[in-house]
Write an enzyme that holds these catalytic residues in place. Structure first.
Site, PDB file in Angstrom:
ATOM      1  N   CYS A   1       0.825  -1.215   0.000  1.00  9.57           N
ATOM      2  CA  CYS A   1       0.000   0.000   0.000  1.00  9.57           C
ATOM      3  C   CYS A   1       0.863   1.270   0.000  1.00  9.57           C
ATOM      4  O   CYS A   1       1.642   1.492   0.935  1.00  9.57           O
ATOM      5  CB  CYS A   1      -0.902  -0.068   1.248  1.00  9.57           C
ATOM      6  SG  CYS A   1      -1.603   1.476   1.790  1.00  9.57           S
TER       7      CYS A   1
ATOM      8  N   CYS B   1       0.266   3.676   2.916  1.00 10.83           N
ATOM      9  CA  CYS B   1       0.806   3.067   4.144  1.00 10.83           C
ATOM     10  C   CYS B   1       2.293   3.394   4.274  1.00 10.83           C
ATOM     11  O   CYS B   1       2.787   3.656   5.370  1.00 10.83           O
ATOM     12  CB  CYS B   1       0.618   1.552   4.132  1.00 10.83           C
ATOM     13  SG  CYS B   1      -1.107   1.037   4.072  1.00 10.83           S
TER      14      CYS B   1
END
Length: 98
Positions: A23, A26
């Site tokens: 991600c 993230c």
């Protein structure tokens, strides 16, 4: 999951970052959370939970997207937000619950 429950049942605030290694946002959150962890050291905990390796925990807290941040105190969820959140906002939020 029991280790996770042990961690969030703390009497100090626990900020949980539900993330995934693939991600992008993230990865943006990671240095922000490192900064937050330093600022609240000794007063709160910051932990990371990989949703791909901990699907049960992610499902239990209805994590629909990553990153999702959840703040717990005494095992109770007191705040939840998905997406990137700035360090000063997180530190301020944590300080309100110390």
């Amino acid at each position: 999951m029991s280790k996770f429950n042990e961690l969030i049942n703390s009497d100090v605030p626990v900020l949980v970052d539900f993330f995934a290694t693939w991600c992008g946002p993230c990865k943006m959150m990671s240095p922000i959370l490192d900064d937050v962890a330093k600022q609240v050291q000794g007063k709160a905990k910051v932990i990371k939970v990989d949703v791909d390796k901990n699907q049960q925990a992610a499902a239990a807290y209805q994590v629909r997207g990553v990153p999702t941040l959840i703040l717990f105190k005494n095992g109770k969820q007191i705040w939840k937000q998905s997406g990137v959140v700035q360090a000063n906002e997180l530190v301020s939020l944590i300080n309100q619950h110390i």
